[in-house]
Design a protein around this motif. Structure first.
Motif, PDB file in Angstrom:
ATOM      1  N   GLU B  13       0.874  -1.187   0.000  1.00  0.00           N
ATOM      2  CA  GLU B  13       0.000   0.000   0.000  1.00  0.00           C
ATOM      3  C   GLU B  13       0.908   1.233   0.000  1.00  0.00           C
ATOM      4  OE1 GLU B  13      -3.543   0.977   0.307  1.00  0.00           O
ATOM      5  OE2 GLU B  13      -2.385   2.811   0.013  1.00  0.00           O
ATOM      6  N   ASP B  14       0.658   2.160  -0.940  1.00  0.00           N
ATOM      7  CA  ASP B  14       1.558   3.313  -1.048  1.00  0.00           C
ATOM      8  C   ASP B  14       1.243   4.413  -0.035  1.00  0.00           C
ATOM      9  OD1 ASP B  14      -0.817   3.602  -2.737  1.00  0.00           O
ATOM     10  OD2 ASP B  14       0.046   5.524  -3.333  1.00  0.00           O
ATOM     11  N   ASP B  15       0.033   4.423   0.503  1.00  0.00           N
ATOM     12  CA  ASP B  15      -0.350   5.505   1.419  1.00  0.00           C
ATOM     13  C   ASP B  15       0.056   5.169   2.862  1.00  0.00           C
ATOM     14  OD1 ASP B  15      -3.099   7.705   1.612  1.00  0.00           O
ATOM     15  OD2 ASP B  15      -1.907   7.061   3.314  1.00  0.00           O
ATOM     16  N   PRO B  16       0.925   6.020   3.457  1.00  0.00           N
ATOM     17  CA  PRO B  16       1.420   5.703   4.811  1.00  0.00           C
ATOM     18  C   PRO B  16       0.314   5.674   5.861  1.00  0.00           C
ATOM     19  CG  PRO B  16       2.198   7.880   4.076  1.00  0.00           C
ATOM     20  CD  PRO B  16       1.560   7.225   2.885  1.00  0.00           C
ATOM     21  N   ASP B  17      -0.721   6.530   5.724  1.00  0.00           N
ATOM     22  CA  ASP B  17      -1.812   6.520   6.712  1.00  0.00           C
ATOM     23  C   ASP B  17      -2.582   5.206   6.664  1.00  0.00           C
ATOM     24  OD1 ASP B  17      -1.502   9.133   7.784  1.00  0.00           O
ATOM     25  OD2 ASP B  17      -2.298   9.945   5.926  1.00  0.00           O
ATOM     26  N   ALA B  37       4.767  -3.222   2.650  1.00  0.00           N
ATOM     27  CA  ALA B  37       5.606  -2.706   1.572  1.00  0.00           C
ATOM     28  C   ALA B  37       4.952  -1.449   1.010  1.00  0.00           C
ATOM     29  CB  ALA B  37       5.775  -3.752   0.479  1.00  0.00           C
ATOM     30  N   PRO B  38       5.724  -0.356   0.877  1.00  0.00           N
ATOM     31  CA  PRO B  38       5.154   0.888   0.368  1.00  0.00           C
ATOM     32  C   PRO B  38       5.034   0.945  -1.154  1.00  0.00           C
ATOM     33  CG  PRO B  38       7.424   1.260   1.051  1.00  0.00           C
ATOM     34  CD  PRO B  38       7.114  -0.178   1.348  1.00  0.00           C
ATOM     35  N   SER B  39       5.594  -0.043  -1.846  1.00  0.00           N
ATOM     36  CA  SER B  39       5.498  -0.047  -3.312  1.00  0.00           C
ATOM     37  C   SER B  39       5.542  -1.485  -3.811  1.00  0.00           C
ATOM     38  CB  SER B  39       6.664   0.734  -3.929  1.00  0.00           C
ATOM     39  OG  SER B  39       7.867   0.001  -3.774  1.00  0.00           O
ATOM     40  N   GLY B  40       5.088  -1.652  -5.040  1.00  0.00           N
ATOM     41  CA  GLY B  40       5.116  -2.978  -5.645  1.00  0.00           C
ATOM     42  C   GLY B  40       6.539  -3.512  -5.755  1.00  0.00           C
ATOM     43  N   ILE B  56      -1.811  -8.945   0.171  1.00  0.00           N
ATOM     44  CA  ILE B  56      -2.911  -8.002  -0.008  1.00  0.00           C
ATOM     45  C   ILE B  56      -2.332  -6.816  -0.774  1.00  0.00           C
ATOM     46  CG2 ILE B  56      -4.666  -6.581   1.098  1.00  0.00           C
ATOM     47  CD1 ILE B  56      -4.540  -8.421   3.520  1.00  0.00           C
ATOM     48  N   LEU B  57      -2.858  -6.582  -1.959  1.00  0.00           N
ATOM     49  CA  LEU B  57      -2.284  -5.568  -2.845  1.00  0.00           C
ATOM     50  C   LEU B  57      -3.272  -4.448  -3.117  1.00  0.00           C
ATOM     51  CD1 LEU B  57      -0.829  -7.873  -5.688  1.00  0.00           C
ATOM     52  CD2 LEU B  57       0.361  -7.044  -3.665  1.00  0.00           C
ATOM     53  N   ASP B  58      -2.837  -3.218  -2.884  1.00  0.00           N
ATOM     54  CA  ASP B  58      -3.592  -2.063  -3.368  1.00  0.00           C
ATOM     55  C   ASP B  58      -3.532  -2.096  -4.888  1.00  0.00           C
ATOM     56  OD1 ASP B  58      -4.946   0.375  -3.333  1.00  0.00           O
ATOM     57  OD2 ASP B  58      -3.091   1.535  -3.289  1.00  0.00           O
ATOM     58  N   VAL B  59      -4.615  -1.684  -5.533  1.00  0.00           N
ATOM     59  CA  VAL B  59      -4.638  -1.739  -7.001  1.00  0.00           C
ATOM     60  C   VAL B  59      -3.945  -0.536  -7.611  1.00  0.00           C
ATOM     61  CG1 VAL B  59      -6.135  -1.699  -9.037  1.00  0.00           C
ATOM     62  CG2 VAL B  59      -6.668  -3.216  -7.134  1.00  0.00           C
ATOM     63  N   MET B  60      -4.365   0.662  -7.214  1.00  0.00           N
ATOM     64  CA  MET B  60      -3.822   1.863  -7.840  1.00  0.00           C
ATOM     65  C   MET B  60      -2.649   2.413  -7.035  1.00  0.00           C
ATOM     66  SD  MET B  60      -5.589   5.439  -9.018  1.00  0.00           S
ATOM     67  CE  MET B  60      -7.056   4.802  -9.808  1.00  0.00           C
ATOM     68  N   MET B  61      -1.446   2.218  -7.574  1.00  0.00           N
ATOM     69  CA  MET B  61      -0.243   2.738  -6.931  1.00  0.00           C
ATOM     70  C   MET B  61       0.650   3.320  -8.020  1.00  0.00           C
ATOM     71  SD  MET B  61       0.833  -0.253  -4.203  1.00  0.00           S
ATOM     72  CE  MET B  61       0.845  -1.622  -5.361  1.00  0.00           C
TER      73      MET B  61
END
Lengths: 101, 130
Positions: B13-17, B37-40, B56-61
């Protein structure tokens, strides 16, 4: 199992921090807007929608999501129409009004 | 297998919050062994060593997005079969169908509820093994 009340208290504290930083985040978003960097505004809006939603600040989240959607073509490098820009600016004004003073 | 086999989760997930909230939810509340992880790209670097049970992966990064990260993970032999859950704010049926066609176990909509996320994950996990 961890204490749910303690976790909810921590979440509430994080939410407060988010709210105190909201004006500064909107300043950044608006600075990108003034520069006409709509892809950057889109990025800020996407991030704001996600973070506000996570903290349960639903009005800000919904407005930021609306802004994000109006600017989705900018993310693809396309020019925005006047209507899209007008509506986007409306969302930015509403975000300002929704932010704690 | 049962739900108790899910221990190690790598969340990208790229968002720290949102990472902070996810950590409270999955680690403190859920009791999972969690890496963030902050990035792919960083996920691809960390994953072979951490060897998670679930991604668990955020889609939009920015940079490598969720689907791009999944493609990278599938090229790592030891991780090619590790289940993946996507998180996204875009949950229109066609988007969900597309993400599932990439091999995702499930799609969780954002914003997620941190108080119920661990149960949601366990439920997805047990359905998978059911």
């Amino acid at each position: 199992m961890a204490d749910r009340d303690a976790i909810q208290a921590q979440l509430a504290a994080l939410r407060e921090v988010f709210l105190t930083q909201l004006v500064a985040r909107l300043d950044e978003l608006e600075a990108a807007w003034e520069l006409g960097d709509y892809a950057e505004v889109h990025r800020h809006a996407h991030k704001l929608a996600g973070t506000a939603g996570t903290f349960g600040v639903t009005q800000v989240s919904a407005l930021a999501r609306g802004l994000e959607h109006r600017l989705s073509r900018a993310r693809e490098g396309l020019a925005l129409t006047e209507v899209e820009l007008e509506e986007a600016h409306g969302f930015i004004r509403q975000l300002r009004e929704a932010a704690p003073k | 297998m049962t739900g108790s086999d899910l221990k190690k989760i790598l969340l990208v997930e790229d968002d720290p919050d949102i990472r902070t909230v996810a950590q409270l939810s999955l680690e403190t509340l859920g009791g999972f062994e969690l890496r963030l992880a902050p990035s792919g790209q960083e996920a691809l670097d960390m994953a072979p060593i951490f060897a998670p049970d679930l991604f668990i992966l955020d889609v939009m990064m920015p940079g490598l997005d969720g689907p791009g990260t999944l493609a990278g993970l599938r090229r790592i032999e030891t991780l090619a079969g590790t289940p993946v859950i996507f998180m996204t704010a875009k949950v229109q049926p066609q988007e969900v169908a597309h993400l599932k066609s990439l091999g995702a176990l499930e799609i969780i909509s954002k914003p997620f509820d941190p108080m119920s996320l661990p149960e949601q994950i366990r439920s997805i996990w047990s359905r998978r093994n059911g």
